[in-house]
Write a protein that holds these residues in place. Structure first.
Motif, PDB file in Angstrom:
ATOM      1  N   ASP A 739       0.811  -1.214   0.000  1.00  0.00           N
ATOM      2  CA  ASP A 739       0.000   0.000   0.000  1.00  0.00           C
ATOM      3  C   ASP A 739       0.845   1.266   0.000  1.00  0.00           C
ATOM      4  OD1 ASP A 739      -2.669   1.470   0.653  1.00  0.00           O
ATOM      5  OD2 ASP A 739      -1.285   2.126   2.213  1.00  0.00           O
ATOM      6  N   GLU A 742       3.125   1.382  -3.106  1.00  0.00           N
ATOM      7  CA  GLU A 742       2.324   1.324  -4.333  1.00  0.00           C
ATOM      8  C   GLU A 742       2.968   0.388  -5.358  1.00  0.00           C
ATOM      9  OE1 GLU A 742       1.707   5.307  -5.680  1.00  0.00           O
ATOM     10  OE2 GLU A 742       0.453   5.845  -3.969  1.00  0.00           O
ATOM     11  N   THR A 786      -7.196   1.284  -4.346  1.00  0.00           N
ATOM     12  CA  THR A 786      -5.916   1.609  -3.717  1.00  0.00           C
ATOM     13  C   THR A 786      -5.927   2.963  -3.028  1.00  0.00           C
ATOM     14  OG1 THR A 786      -5.095   2.499  -5.823  1.00  0.00           O
ATOM     15  CG2 THR A 786      -4.620   0.186  -5.330  1.00  0.00           C
TER      16      THR A 786
END
Length: 867
Positions: A739, A742, A786
């Motif tokens: 996360d 990315e 995301t």
């Protein structure tokens, strides 16, 4: 000195235990498990009794499948007891010793709060240890020693000399004595540490029959919603205008809280020296109210004076959002001046008149601020005007809140277990009540000094007679329920152990109060409307949780170090996470773990948000008015106030169980959990502070506050702990999304671990999704949105199917924003909510879509990829 932990028998002897043989044996001063000596120097007055010889399963009200499972595993556990020559109300005895063996434990560092501790010897234990798990790699197993309740006694472990594990049993009353204990502690063995917790607490649930496991209870609806608590925003200055302003700020920003908690400050309390029927005046900071008592069950004047409609329409009253901060700042100034005077007196000063003058001056300034403009309190009062009572007070206020803010489902309020911090004022209500002096257990001698304890001991507790406990709670809760309140946060729970001398001891007193509370919850709040807090001691869990299904697993979120450490603002945040993670191991068997609120504009807010995203519990914050980071909040919360919650509660990974992620200079705190269609690992750098047993407080370890490296592997996720996830564990390949970085990675169960370096007070979340082969070429896995911390939690449904000869992936996603999937090839076609769409695909496998939030569909979009 105890001999080393050395098997005397051969390895084959160690494994001789079968399903028909007991796994523990006590002989010649050694407690052995599967033939391996575990505790040495066990005194001759200690006994071991197999589970089946003590527990009468037919007397338990546990569900039949649970009883059958406990019976099937009964050979894996048993009870330790001991006898003494003379009966006593508090007894101490050795259970034996161990050295050179890793252990994990939980101990009470305050009356109210527990945390993790590790070591290698019985002498490394802390006072008030709630349970102990020993690593036994010789037989690839783990052993738990769990002090429990027997008769009128509760027990805890503590350290002894030369590796000894001591057990301390107490009744809390000099009139309740015993010299014989047959089942004061339970021992259990399992090859899986997470199964160990389940099996041990299931066995004790069946044995004691005084509590229920989480799986037997319903959860409150707030568990998967976003909320706001008023505490840090107002402290004791909370009033209707401020609460209204707070909810409005969230709604105006497009983040609708689904629940609010009106914390301490709404009740009718006063001190013994105050007028009996008037509220204590101008309370601001926590601590000022701790000797006050409840004098009526209805809300205090600030809320009673609320007139329905005051904040509705164009003529609504105004409110200065800076008022709470100004009052709090001035009250802190008073507090600092008082501390300066007390410090001067302790140093031997004889003339503190100058400081006294300053105290009086600042107090007057605070009083003037309360009298001045800024509050939007209307001047109405229905009690003497002959008006309709429904148009005033808490009932009118909650009605107006729900009328204006349509998504606000639940409004909860705070109260102490005994009513207020100081209990109930004698003679003020219809109940039989008296002020009872407080006696702190000697078991708490090694715990942290605590202002709350000092203040409660100073004032005693106005205790309602336990025979009226049901009436007491119903008197409070029935009024609240009629006023539109749907639940309570019950705090200051462990005061009962201070006042049990004349009431049959702490076990009997607790039973009376917890039974009364449970009855009232069932009657007034659907049986589930409660968060339990300041409750982290074993007798609460063993006696008070037949009805209660959610509770705090950490101590308070401290936005700065209350002990004055200027760097504690950083270090204490990791401490909070460790409290929550390790307490969930045992508390999560009985209640839904609640990781507590935090502030979204705090310097470590993102750090906290990352942990709340995967904790598996509710997300609520305690922001001050105007003190919000809505961009951060929106990474946790959908516009409708629900959250992308994990399927279970987060737990430490296996390689963290016997580590010290606070100040060993090397260990990350790693948490595992599940989403509907994948697993998740959160890696947090918590290094920098921890418990000091000599100083009896949590201190900073600045030498540890630095980057920490570690590794993450798909096998860190305990796939077998979730039936729905078993199939995911069999995948040949996974896509992993990091996360914070990315980044997308492809791994297999045989891949090397993913290496990661985490900065102080920082984290990374790893989402693992099984890779699916579609047709002859395509390999696909959805990551989710995301723009949310828990991207995998946004995926509601996932289907792979073939229409004709064409493979398809159908996904339902909740939320708006950046949808990401992995695909090794570009899809032929894509549909979003039935309309053809053009996703962005790149050669590294990233497949992206921008999804809308569709209010009419509850924010859910259907995406179909055709390959």
């Amino acid at each position: 000195m105890a001999p080393p932990n050395n098997p005397v028998s051969s390895i084959t002897n160690l494994l001789r235990c079968s399903s028909l043989e007991k796994c523990f044996d006590l002989c010649d001063g050694k407690l052995s498990v599967n033939g391996l000596p575990l505790l040495h120097d066990v005194p001759s007055n200690v006994t071991f009794t197999p589970f089946s010889s003590v527990c009468n399963e037919s007397m338990s009200d546990a569900p039949v499948p649970m009883v059958q499972q406990v019976q099937a595993l009964s050979h894996k556990g048993g009870f330790l007891g001991f006898s003494l020559d003379e009966p006593s109300d508090s007894v101490l005895n050795s259970l034996g010793s161990f050295t050179d063996r890793n252990f994990l434990s939980i101990f009470r560092f305050k009356t109210w709060w527990s945390t993790q501790w590790v070591g290698t010897s019985g002498s490394d234990l802390q006072m008030e240890t709630q349970w102990l798990v020993l690593d036994v790699p010789e037989i690839k197993s783990y052993v738990m020693i769990l002090p429990i309740i027997e008769g009128g006694f509760r027990s805890a472990l503590r350290p002894g000399n030369d590796g000894c594990v001591m057990i301390f049993a107490e009744s809390g009353s000099s009139r309740v004595k015993s010299s014989f204990f047959n089942s004061i502690a339970y021992v259990h063995v399992s090859e899986n540490p997470f199964n160990l917790m389940k099996e041990a607490f299931s066995a004790i649930r069946v044995h004691l029959n005084t509590f229920k496991l989480l799986e037997e209870k319903s959860l409150p609806f707030v568990v998967d919603k976003f909320g706001w608590c008023t505490w840090d925003a107002f402290y004791l200055t909370v009033e209707p205008a401020g609460v209204w302003q707070g909810v409005k700020e969230f709604a105006d920003a497009g983040v609708n809280p689904r629940f609010i908690i009106i914390d301490d400050g709404w009740q009718s309390v006063n001190g013994d020296a105050d007028e009996p029927n008037q509220d204590a005046k101008n309370l601001v900071l926590g601590g000022e109210q701790m000797t006050s008592r409840l004098y009526r069950f209805e809300e205090c004047e600030k809320f009673r004076r609320y007139k329905g409609g005051s904040f509705l329409g164009s003529n609504s009253l105004s409110f200065n959002p800076q008022r709470p901060k100004m009052l709090i700042t001035k009250a802190i100034e008073v507090e600092h001046a008082v501390k300066a005077r007390d410090k001067a007196l302790l140093s031997g000063a004889t003339d503190v008149s100058e400081i006294e003058a300053k105290i009086n001056k600042v107090k007057q300034e605070l009083d003037d601020m309360f009298k001045g403009e800024g509050s939007a309190l209307p001047n109405g009062n229905h009690e003497n005007c002959g008006c309709n009572a429904d148009d005033y007070g808490m009932k009118a206020f909650t009605r107006d809140l729900r009328s204006q803010f349509k998504g606000l489902d639940d409004i909860w309020v705070w109260h102490a277990l005994c009513g207020a911090w100081g209990g109930v004022r004698p003679g003020a209500t219809h109940l039989d009540c008296k002020v009872v002096p407080c006696n702190v257990s000697p078991g708490l001698d090694g715990t942290m000094p605590d202002l709350a304890v000092d203040k409660i001991v100073e004032g005693g507790i106005g205790l309602v007679d336990p025979s009226q406990a049901g009436d007491f709670y119903d008197s409070m809760h029935s009024h609240l329920a009629k006023s539109g309140v749907t639940g309570v946060k019950v705090d200051v729970i462990h005061t009962l152990e201070y006042v049990s001398e004349d009431y049959g001891g702490r076990v009997n007193l607790s039973k009376a109060y917890y039974n009364g509370l449970s009855e009232s919850l069932s009657k007034n709040f659907k049986g589930t409307g409660i968060i339990s807090s300041m409750q982290q001691c074993n007798d609460f869990f063993f006696l008070g949780t037949k009805q209660i299904s959610m509770g705090r697993v950490g101590d308070d979120f401290w936005f700065q170090d209350p002990n004055g450490d200027p760097n504690g603002v950083f270090w204490l945040q990791g401490v909070h996470m460790v409290h929550c993670a390790y307490n969930s191991l045992w508390m999560g068997q009985i209640i839904q773990p609640d990781w507590d609120m935090f502030q979204s504009d705090h310097v470590c807010a993102k750090y906290h948000a990352g942990s709340r995203a995967i904790c598996g519990g509710p997300v609520y914050i305690s922001d001050s008015l105007g003190g919000h980071d809505f961009d951060l909040i929106k990474k946790l919360v959908y516009p409708d106030g629900t959250i992308p919650k994990c399927q279970q509660f987060a737990l430490p990974t296996r390689d963290c169980l016997f580590a010290n992620p606070l100040f060993d200079n090397k260990s990350l705190l790693k948490l595992w959990n599940f989403n509907k269609h994948g697993g998740v690992i959160g890696a947090f750098n918590c290094q920098g502070a921890g418990w000091d047993g000599n100083l009896r407080r949590i201190i900073g370890h600045p030498q540890c506050y630095k980057p920490v490296s570690g590794s993450v592997h798909v096998t860190d996720i305990e796939w077998d702990q979730c039936k729905a996830a078993n199939g995911m564990s069999e995948a040949e390949e996974y896509v992993v999304y990091l996360d914070q970085a990315e980044t997308l990675l492809l791994v297999t169960p045989k891949s090397d671990p993913i290496q990661v370096a985490i900065q102080p007070s920082s984290f990374e979340i790893f989402s693992f999704v099984p890779l699916k082969t579609l047709g002859h070429v395509a390999k696909f896995a959805p990551i989710g949105l995301t723009n949310m911390f828990n991207s995998g939690g946004t995926i509601q449904e996932l289907d792979y199917y073939v229409a004709g000869d064409v493979p398809k992936a159908r996904i339902k996603i909740k939320g708006g924003g950046n949808f990401l999937a992995y695909s090794n090839v570009a899809p032929n076609t894509c549909y979003v909510n039935g309309a053809e769409a053009a996703p962005e695909w790149s050669a590294d496998g990233k497949l992206k879509l921008d999804l809308p939030w569709i209010e009419e569909a509850d924010g859910i979009s259907e995406v179909i990829f055709v390959f």
